[in-house]
Design a protein around this motif. Structure first.
Motif, PDB file in Angstrom:
ATOM      1  N   ALA A  18       9.634  18.000   4.751  1.00 22.02           N
ATOM      2  CA  ALA A  18       9.658  18.541   6.343  1.00 22.02           C
ATOM      3  C   ALA A  18       9.562  17.147   6.997  1.00 22.02           C
ATOM      4  CB  ALA A  18       8.619  18.386   7.489  1.00 22.02           C
ATOM      5  N   GLY A  19       9.275  16.372   6.381  1.00 19.15           N
ATOM      6  CA  GLY A  19       9.172  14.425   6.737  1.00 19.15           C
ATOM      7  C   GLY A  19       7.761  14.143   7.074  1.00 19.15           C
ATOM      8  N   ARG A  20       7.287  13.675   6.848  1.00 17.55           N
ATOM      9  CA  ARG A  20       5.668  12.645   6.389  1.00 17.55           C
ATOM     10  C   ARG A  20       5.705  11.325   7.072  1.00 17.55           C
ATOM     11  NH1 ARG A  20       1.357  12.032   0.911  1.00 17.55           N
ATOM     12  NH2 ARG A  20       0.004  11.460   2.645  1.00 17.55           N
ATOM     13  N   ALA A  21       5.553  10.974   7.507  1.00 12.01           N
ATOM     14  CA  ALA A  21       4.692   9.743   8.253  1.00 12.01           C
ATOM     15  C   ALA A  21       4.249   8.878   6.815  1.00 12.01           C
ATOM     16  CB  ALA A  21       3.935   9.299   9.090  1.00 12.01           C
ATOM     17  N   GLY A  22       5.190   7.580   6.893  1.00 11.88           N
ATOM     18  CA  GLY A  22       4.486   7.030   5.232  1.00 11.88           C
ATOM     19  C   GLY A  22       5.976   7.145   3.851  1.00 11.88           C
ATOM     20  N   GLY A  23       6.311   8.267   4.406  1.00 14.09           N
ATOM     21  CA  GLY A  23       7.625   8.798   3.691  1.00 14.09           C
ATOM     22  C   GLY A  23       7.124  10.410   2.527  1.00 14.09           C
ATOM     23  N   PRO A  24       8.425  10.727   2.098  1.00  7.73           N
ATOM     24  CA  PRO A  24       9.495  11.418   2.036  1.00  7.73           C
ATOM     25  C   PRO A  24      10.640  11.113   3.864  1.00  7.73           C
ATOM     26  CG  PRO A  24       9.026  12.620   1.639  1.00  7.73           C
ATOM     27  CD  PRO A  24       7.692  12.038   1.432  1.00  7.73           C
TER      28      PRO A  24
ATOM     29  N   ALA B 161      15.187 -15.673   0.874  1.00  6.44           N
ATOM     30  CA  ALA B 161      15.472 -15.006  -0.463  1.00  6.44           C
ATOM     31  C   ALA B 161      14.967 -13.768  -0.759  1.00  6.44           C
ATOM     32  CB  ALA B 161      14.935 -15.778  -1.837  1.00  6.44           C
ATOM     33  N   VAL B 162      15.081 -12.987  -1.691  1.00 10.54           N
ATOM     34  CA  VAL B 162      14.392 -11.222  -1.665  1.00 10.54           C
ATOM     35  C   VAL B 162      14.356 -11.022  -2.901  1.00 10.54           C
ATOM     36  CG1 VAL B 162      15.585  -8.804  -1.047  1.00 10.54           C
ATOM     37  CG2 VAL B 162      15.880 -11.239   1.172  1.00 10.54           C
ATOM     38  N   LEU B 163      13.406 -10.957  -3.042  1.00 10.33           N
ATOM     39  CA  LEU B 163      12.632  -9.510  -3.798  1.00 10.33           C
ATOM     40  C   LEU B 163      12.461  -8.177  -3.625  1.00 10.33           C
ATOM     41  CD1 LEU B 163      11.363  -9.051  -6.969  1.00 10.33           C
ATOM     42  CD2 LEU B 163       9.313  -9.571  -6.333  1.00 10.33           C
ATOM     43  N   VAL B 164      13.256  -7.197  -3.781  1.00 11.84           N
ATOM     44  CA  VAL B 164      12.933  -5.968  -3.527  1.00 11.84           C
ATOM     45  C   VAL B 164      11.997  -5.617  -5.165  1.00 11.84           C
ATOM     46  CG1 VAL B 164      14.715  -3.454  -3.169  1.00 11.84           C
ATOM     47  CG2 VAL B 164      15.314  -5.170  -2.670  1.00 11.84           C
ATOM     48  N   LEU B 165      11.422  -4.188  -4.906  1.00 11.59           N
ATOM     49  CA  LEU B 165      10.389  -3.604  -5.908  1.00 11.59           C
ATOM     50  C   LEU B 165      10.273  -2.532  -6.019  1.00 11.59           C
ATOM     51  CD1 LEU B 165       6.890  -5.783  -5.325  1.00 11.59           C
ATOM     52  CD2 LEU B 165       8.622  -6.170  -7.267  1.00 11.59           C
ATOM     53  N   PRO B 166      10.312  -1.765  -7.290  1.00  7.71           N
ATOM     54  CA  PRO B 166      10.059  -0.194  -7.660  1.00  7.71           C
ATOM     55  C   PRO B 166       9.272  -0.025  -6.179  1.00  7.71           C
ATOM     56  CG  PRO B 166       9.616  -1.098  -9.315  1.00  7.71           C
ATOM     57  CD  PRO B 166      10.329  -2.359  -8.187  1.00  7.71           C
ATOM     58  N   CYS B 167       9.381   1.462  -5.801  1.00 10.34           N
ATOM     59  CA  CYS B 167       8.010   2.172  -5.648  1.00 10.34           C
ATOM     60  C   CYS B 167       7.700   2.627  -5.834  1.00 10.34           C
ATOM     61  CB  CYS B 167       8.321   2.537  -4.069  1.00 10.34           C
ATOM     62  SG  CYS B 167       7.218   3.259  -3.237  1.00 10.34           S
ATOM     63  N   ALA B 168       6.275   2.164  -6.274  1.00 11.90           N
ATOM     64  CA  ALA B 168       5.534   3.440  -7.281  1.00 11.90           C
ATOM     65  C   ALA B 168       4.448   3.868  -6.761  1.00 11.90           C
ATOM     66  CB  ALA B 168       4.348   1.985  -7.911  1.00 11.90           C
ATOM     67  N   ASP B 169       3.777   5.173  -7.223  1.00 11.48           N
ATOM     68  CA  ASP B 169       2.975   5.853  -7.004  1.00 11.48           C
ATOM     69  C   ASP B 169       2.021   5.556  -6.090  1.00 11.48           C
ATOM     70  OD1 ASP B 169       4.656   8.303  -6.563  1.00 11.48           O
ATOM     71  OD2 ASP B 169       3.674   8.929  -9.181  1.00 11.48           O
ATOM     72  N   ALA B 170       1.094   5.518  -5.829  1.00 14.47           N
ATOM     73  CA  ALA B 170      -0.012   5.264  -5.240  1.00 14.47           C
ATOM     74  C   ALA B 170      -1.496   4.912  -6.271  1.00 14.47           C
ATOM     75  CB  ALA B 170      -0.983   6.031  -4.175  1.00 14.47           C
TER      76      ALA B 170
ATOM     77  N   ALA C 148       0.901  -1.448  -0.183  1.00 20.24           N
ATOM     78  CA  ALA C 148      -0.264   0.280   0.113  1.00 20.24           C
ATOM     79  C   ALA C 148       0.759   1.525  -0.420  1.00 20.24           C
ATOM     80  CB  ALA C 148      -1.190  -0.519   1.461  1.00 20.24           C
ATOM     81  N   GLN C 149       0.267   2.629  -0.738  1.00 18.82           N
ATOM     82  CA  GLN C 149       0.848   3.651  -0.777  1.00 18.82           C
ATOM     83  C   GLN C 149       0.413   4.518   0.025  1.00 18.82           C
ATOM     84  OE1 GLN C 149       3.724   5.978  -0.350  1.00 18.82           O
ATOM     85  NE2 GLN C 149       4.292   4.745  -2.212  1.00 18.82           N
ATOM     86  N   VAL C 150       0.863   5.186   0.894  1.00 15.66           N
ATOM     87  CA  VAL C 150      -0.276   6.778   1.334  1.00 15.66           C
ATOM     88  C   VAL C 150      -0.771   7.820   0.081  1.00 15.66           C
ATOM     89  CG1 VAL C 150       1.474   6.593   3.580  1.00 15.66           C
ATOM     90  CG2 VAL C 150       2.071   8.018   1.240  1.00 15.66           C
ATOM     91  N   GLU C 151      -2.088   8.057   0.548  1.00 16.11           N
ATOM     92  CA  GLU C 151      -2.816   8.968  -0.341  1.00 16.11           C
ATOM     93  C   GLU C 151      -2.022   9.716  -0.220  1.00 16.11           C
ATOM     94  OE1 GLU C 151      -5.728  11.269   1.641  1.00 16.11           O
ATOM     95  OE2 GLU C 151      -4.846  11.241   4.058  1.00 16.11           O
ATOM     96  N   GLU C 152      -2.047  10.638  -1.799  1.00 14.75           N
ATOM     97  CA  GLU C 152      -1.438  11.821  -2.484  1.00 14.75           C
ATOM     98  C   GLU C 152      -1.396  13.539  -1.788  1.00 14.75           C
ATOM     99  OE1 GLU C 152      -1.129  15.255  -4.753  1.00 14.75           O
ATOM    100  OE2 GLU C 152      -3.109  15.019  -3.920  1.00 14.75           O
ATOM    101  N   PRO C 153      -0.087  13.643  -1.328  1.00 18.42           N
ATOM    102  CA  PRO C 153       0.083  14.245  -0.237  1.00 18.42           C
ATOM    103  C   PRO C 153      -0.779  15.256   0.406  1.00 18.42           C
ATOM    104  CG  PRO C 153       2.071  13.928  -1.781  1.00 18.42           C
ATOM    105  CD  PRO C 153       1.035  12.823  -2.486  1.00 18.42           C
TER     106      PRO C 153
END
Length: 253
Positions: free
Chosen positions: A73-79, A228-237, A38-43
């Motif tokens: 400043a920094g948001r919970a859920g990034g960046p 084992a590990v799979l690292v994906l690109p972080c995509a927008d919501a 999941a991704q945080v909502e649009e800023p």
């Protein structure tokens, strides 16, 4: 990532019937939460919703400007913040281990932006605590359902300072998750192997039979536990993020 199968080679036919020795069996998949499921909502929507909770209606231009400053400043859920004020350093260091530290760190960062709205920093933080403040990736539900059909166990492994189980219940996905290893409950944060060991223990599988799927180097710390590990690109919501690749790696050898 799991070992690749050997390249094609000549055989007498008998070898072709043997399963590949280099493909490990995946009995469980461990998923990161933010940036993976999941991704945080649009800023701007985040800012508009928080202002509305304070009884203030912002125009979209001002909301966009405020969102830009709050992201810096920094948001919970990034960046992550460009700078952590010294008075918040201890809370910041402990943010994924204690709920009070998580709240204190992120409300403190939001308070460095003067929005002129009473209670705004708290309202911004409250958005991260409700399902409406998050957007599951479009890949999430079909991938979790496919793993359930295949009999593969699933855990969510997250560095986080609050309970995300209600989110999955609100999204109708809670029946597809077998366990949650949350840093503030486990007392360990990724990339510490301890949190991955705990997740595997919750599922009753050996780490060598688990695949960790995430989007950051911290998620790759699962290698230290033998996963084992799979690292994906972080995509927008709202955008697919390639989560379906987990199905290819978790499919029976």
């Amino acid at each position: 990532m799991p070992d690749r199968t050997e390249p094609p080679h000549a055989s007498n036919g008998a070898d072709d019937a043997r399963p590949s020795a280099s493909r490990r069996t995946v009995a469980a998949v461990l998923f990161d939460f933010h940036g993976t499921l999941a991704q945080v909502e649009e800023p701007r929507e985040w800012v508009l919703a928080a202002a509305a909770a304070c009884g203030v209606e912002l125009d979209r231009v001002r909301a966009t400007a405020l969102a830009d400053r709050l992201l810096t400043a920094g948001r919970a859920g990034g960046p992550l913040p460009t700078r952590v004020p010294p008075r918040l350093a201890e809370l910041w260091a402990d943010r994924d281990l204690y709920p009070y530290a998580h709240r204190g760190a992120y409300t403190g960062l939001a308070e460095t932006v003067d929005a002129g709205i009473d209670g705004f920093a708290e309202a911004l933080y409250e958005r991260v605590l409700v399902p409406e403040g998050w957007v599951p990736y479009p890949d999430t539900e079909p991938v979790l359902k496919a793993l359930r059909r295949a009999g593969v166990k699933v855990a969510v492994v997250s560095n986080i300072g609050f309970d995300i189980r209600p989110f999955f219940a609100a999204w109708g996905l809670d029946g597809l998750i077998d366990a949650y290893a949350l840093s503030y409950e486990v007392g360990r944060c990724k990339p510490d192997p301890g949190i991955f060991y705990r997740a595997c223990g919750m599922l009753g599988v050996d780490p060598e039979q688990a695949l960790m799927v995430g989007d950051t180097p911290a998620d790759a710390g699962a290698v230290g536990a033998g996963c084992a590990v799979l690292v994906l690109p972080c995509a927008d919501a709202g955008r697919p993020n390639g989560l379906g690749a987990a199905l290819d790696l978790a499919a029976p050898a």
